[in-house]
Design a protein around this motif. Structure first.
Motif, PDB file in Angstrom:
ATOM      1  N   LEU A 108     -12.344   7.430  -2.447  1.00  0.00           N
ATOM      2  CA  LEU A 108     -12.173   6.786  -1.150  1.00  0.00           C
ATOM      3  C   LEU A 108     -12.761   7.647  -0.038  1.00  0.00           C
ATOM      4  N   ALA A 109     -12.867   7.051   1.130  1.00  0.00           N
ATOM      5  CA  ALA A 109     -13.253   7.785   2.340  1.00  0.00           C
ATOM      6  C   ALA A 109     -12.033   7.902   3.242  1.00  0.00           C
ATOM      7  N   THR A 110     -11.949   8.986   3.984  1.00  0.00           N
ATOM      8  CA  THR A 110     -10.858   9.211   4.921  1.00  0.00           C
ATOM      9  C   THR A 110     -11.431   9.503   6.301  1.00  0.00           C
ATOM     10  N   ARG A 111     -10.634   9.287   7.336  1.00  0.00           N
ATOM     11  CA  ARG A 111     -11.075   9.678   8.677  1.00  0.00           C
ATOM     12  C   ARG A 111     -10.289  10.886   9.170  1.00  0.00           C
ATOM     13  N   GLY A 112      -9.594  11.566   8.251  1.00  0.00           N
ATOM     14  CA  GLY A 112      -8.873  12.789   8.592  1.00  0.00           C
ATOM     15  C   GLY A 112      -9.236  13.889   7.621  1.00  0.00           C
ATOM     16  N   SER A 113      -9.878  14.946   8.099  1.00  0.00           N
ATOM     17  CA  SER A 113     -10.323  16.007   7.189  1.00  0.00           C
ATOM     18  C   SER A 113      -9.155  16.650   6.455  1.00  0.00           C
ATOM     19  N   SER A 114      -7.947  16.593   7.026  1.00  0.00           N
ATOM     20  CA  SER A 114      -6.781  17.188   6.378  1.00  0.00           C
ATOM     21  C   SER A 114      -6.323  16.373   5.166  1.00  0.00           C
ATOM     22  N   ARG A 115      -6.835  15.144   5.010  1.00  0.00           N
ATOM     23  CA  ARG A 115      -6.441  14.291   3.885  1.00  0.00           C
ATOM     24  C   ARG A 115      -7.380  14.452   2.690  1.00  0.00           C
ATOM     25  N   LEU A 116      -8.503  15.110   2.874  1.00  0.00           N
ATOM     26  CA  LEU A 116      -9.494  15.245   1.809  1.00  0.00           C
ATOM     27  C   LEU A 116      -8.889  15.867   0.555  1.00  0.00           C
ATOM     28  N   CYS A 117      -8.949  15.139  -0.556  1.00  0.00           N
ATOM     29  CA  CYS A 117      -8.493  15.626  -1.865  1.00  0.00           C
ATOM     30  C   CYS A 117      -7.026  16.047  -1.883  1.00  0.00           C
ATOM     31  N   LYS A 118      -6.241  15.517  -0.959  1.00  0.00           N
ATOM     32  CA  LYS A 118      -4.812  15.845  -0.914  1.00  0.00           C
ATOM     33  C   LYS A 118      -3.945  14.581  -0.914  1.00  0.00           C
ATOM     34  N   THR A 119      -4.563  13.468  -1.258  1.00  0.00           N
ATOM     35  CA  THR A 119      -3.898  12.175  -1.115  1.00  0.00           C
ATOM     36  C   THR A 119      -4.265  11.252  -2.269  1.00  0.00           C
ATOM     37  N   ILE A 120      -3.307  10.411  -2.673  1.00  0.00           N
ATOM     38  CA  ILE A 120      -3.557   9.311  -3.605  1.00  0.00           C
ATOM     39  C   ILE A 120      -3.026   8.033  -2.955  1.00  0.00           C
ATOM     40  N   GLN A 121      -3.826   6.978  -3.002  1.00  0.00           N
ATOM     41  CA  GLN A 121      -3.359   5.680  -2.505  1.00  0.00           C
ATOM     42  C   GLN A 121      -3.299   4.691  -3.666  1.00  0.00           C
ATOM     43  N   ILE A 122      -2.202   3.936  -3.724  1.00  0.00           N
ATOM     44  CA  ILE A 122      -2.027   2.880  -4.717  1.00  0.00           C
ATOM     45  C   ILE A 122      -1.812   1.575  -3.961  1.00  0.00           C
ATOM     46  N   THR A 123      -2.518   0.530  -4.355  1.00  0.00           N
ATOM     47  CA  THR A 123      -2.311  -0.765  -3.707  1.00  0.00           C
ATOM     48  C   THR A 123      -2.511  -1.899  -4.704  1.00  0.00           C
ATOM     49  N   ASN A 124      -1.728  -2.962  -4.547  1.00  0.00           N
ATOM     50  CA  ASN A 124      -1.877  -4.126  -5.422  1.00  0.00           C
ATOM     51  C   ASN A 124      -2.752  -5.207  -4.794  1.00  0.00           C
ATOM     52  N   THR A 125      -3.545  -4.826  -3.788  1.00  0.00           N
ATOM     53  CA  THR A 125      -4.424  -5.774  -3.100  1.00  0.00           C
ATOM     54  C   THR A 125      -5.850  -5.749  -3.641  1.00  0.00           C
ATOM     55  N   TYR A 155       0.865  -1.183   0.000  1.00  0.00           N
ATOM     56  CA  TYR A 155       0.000   0.000   0.000  1.00  0.00           C
ATOM     57  C   TYR A 155       0.902   1.234   0.000  1.00  0.00           C
ATOM     58  N   ILE A 156       0.754   2.099  -0.985  1.00  0.00           N
ATOM     59  CA  ILE A 156       1.562   3.319  -1.062  1.00  0.00           C
ATOM     60  C   ILE A 156       0.630   4.525  -1.023  1.00  0.00           C
ATOM     61  N   THR A 157       0.830   5.373  -0.031  1.00  0.00           N
ATOM     62  CA  THR A 157       0.006   6.570   0.126  1.00  0.00           C
ATOM     63  C   THR A 157       0.856   7.811  -0.114  1.00  0.00           C
ATOM     64  N   LEU A 158       0.409   8.661  -1.021  1.00  0.00           N
ATOM     65  CA  LEU A 158       1.109   9.895  -1.356  1.00  0.00           C
ATOM     66  C   LEU A 158       0.230  11.064  -0.948  1.00  0.00           C
ATOM     67  N   SER A 159       0.761  11.956  -0.126  1.00  0.00           N
ATOM     68  CA  SER A 159      -0.048  13.053   0.394  1.00  0.00           C
ATOM     69  C   SER A 159       0.727  14.366   0.373  1.00  0.00           C
ATOM     70  N   VAL A 160       0.038  15.440  -0.019  1.00  0.00           N
ATOM     71  CA  VAL A 160       0.599  16.788   0.045  1.00  0.00           C
ATOM     72  C   VAL A 160      -0.296  17.583   0.997  1.00  0.00           C
ATOM     73  N   PRO A 161       0.044  17.642   2.290  1.00  0.00           N
ATOM     74  CA  PRO A 161      -0.830  18.247   3.298  1.00  0.00           C
ATOM     75  C   PRO A 161      -1.216  19.692   3.009  1.00  0.00           C
ATOM     76  N   THR A 162      -0.339  20.439   2.318  1.00  0.00           N
ATOM     77  CA  THR A 162      -0.603  21.860   2.069  1.00  0.00           C
ATOM     78  C   THR A 162      -1.207  22.115   0.695  1.00  0.00           C
ATOM     79  N   LEU A 163      -1.631  21.074   0.006  1.00  0.00           N
ATOM     80  CA  LEU A 163      -2.142  21.215  -1.363  1.00  0.00           C
ATOM     81  C   LEU A 163      -3.430  22.030  -1.401  1.00  0.00           C
TER      82      LEU A 163
END
Length: 342
Positions: free
Chosen positions: A182-199, A68-76
């Motif tokens: 996706l859904a997040t449980r952190g409002s700071s992650r909304l529309c600032k993150t991409i997750q890639i997974t091979n699962t 699971y690879i999560t890429l996030s730009v908190p200040t985006l």
């Protein structure tokens, strides 16, 4: 308190199981014997979290074996060209990283599935990404991608996984790429993150609509899921807002009387990463003001558990975010494919 499942999220690094294990290991890489390895680092403004779960780890934390690879730009922000450029660069890099063991030749086919309901904007990133890829295909034709947006079970009355499996059996692709909101449980992650997974992916799991999974075990070929968090539970927004208020008041009390506070010529706002002593506001708000954000979230989940409506929140500019991510994902997939078949 009664235990309520508050962790409504599709992001593995936010899941209760991983957060609990990270805390036990002081948020460093987990011990090898646990079967879960977490590596966190930054590449420019992009925060990268790589979680690798082996067979033993799958039993320990209840998450499927894989990467699971999560890429996030908190200040985006929406107009942050530099932020999107850095996110695009990292996304292309880790697309290559997660597929390094999959052979893609000039004759290979890759089936790209855009999950979601196109008529509901926060859920439309999959179909919009397919539209963007079709536009790119018309300008730069590629024989590798086959694109399809199957809609959702509520629209078709047919299990989405069955649609995809039928296409897979007919096309026999080397890889299935699934794009979804996706859904997040952190409002700071909304529309600032991409997750890639091979699962693979369980469509709708983040908002409680569990459908049949789309995975290698079901499809018979490797499946990679690409997701962007576009919604968050309303209770998370409440907990985050109260946490920000408590931290702000505590920081102001702590700053009072210091030279830096006296020199301020405008309204002073504490750094969000600044450590503050919440015991300073305990005489004002009581014991619960010193609770962790997770404990407050648990309290709100209990309070609203019997409420007939469970509200899901999305940013007001979600249509712009969806458009930008659709274009970014499309562009990166074509760039990755061009590099892969050279």
């Amino acid at each position: 308190m009664i235990e309520v499942n508050w962790s409504r999220t599709d992001l593995i690094d936010e899941s209760a199981e991983v957060v609990e294990h990270q805390t036990k290991q002081q948020k460093n890489r987990l011990d090898q014997t646990s079967g879960v390895n977490i590596d966190e680092f930054s590449e420019g403004r992009v925060k990268v979290t790589k979680v690798v779960v082996d067979e033993h780890g799958q039993e320990q934390i209840g998450k499927k074996e894989g990467t699971y690879i999560t890429l996030s730009v908190p200040t985006l922000t929406i107009d942050d060209t530099n932020g999107f450029e850095q996110l695009e660069k990292s996304f292309t890099k880790y697309l290559d990283d997660i597929h390094q063991d999959i052979e893609i030749t000039k004759d290979s086919k890759v089936l790209v599935i855009g999950l979601g309901n196109k008529t509901i904007t926060p859920d439309a990133i999959g179909p919009f990404a397919i539209d963007s890829m079709q536009n790119e295909q018309s300008e730069n034709p590629s024989d590798h991608f086959i694109m399809y947006a199957p809609g959702v079970t509520g629209q078709t009355g047919f299990e989405t996984s069955d649609f995809i499996r039928a296409l897979t059996e007919r096309i026999k692709p080397s890889l299935v790429l699934v794009i979804d909101a996706l859904a997040t449980r952190g409002s700071s992650r909304l529309c600032k993150t991409i997750q890639i997974t091979n699962t693979g992916i369980h469509p709708g799991s983040g908002v409680g609509n569990q459908r049949t999974e789309v995975s290698k075990e079901v499809m018979g070929v490797p499946v990679t899921a690409i997701g962007v968090p576009t919604v968050v539970d309303a209770t998370v927004i409440i907990a985050d807002a109260i946490d920000n208020v408590f931290r702000s008041i505590a920081a102001r009390i702590e700053e009072k009387g210091k030279p830096s506070g006296k020199l301020s010529v405008s309204s002073w706002t504490p750094d969000s990463n600044q450590r503050v002593d919440l015991n300073l506001i305990k005489p004002i708000f009581g014991e619960w003001s010193t609770w962790s954000n997770e404990d407050r979230l648990q309290l709100f989940e209990e309070a609203f558990a019997s409420h007939p409506e469970r509200l899901i929140v999305t940013p007001k500019e979600v249509d712009v975010w969806i458009t930008k991510y659709s274009i970014l994902i499309s562009k990166c997939l074509f760039n990755w494919m061009e590099h892969k078949v050279k």
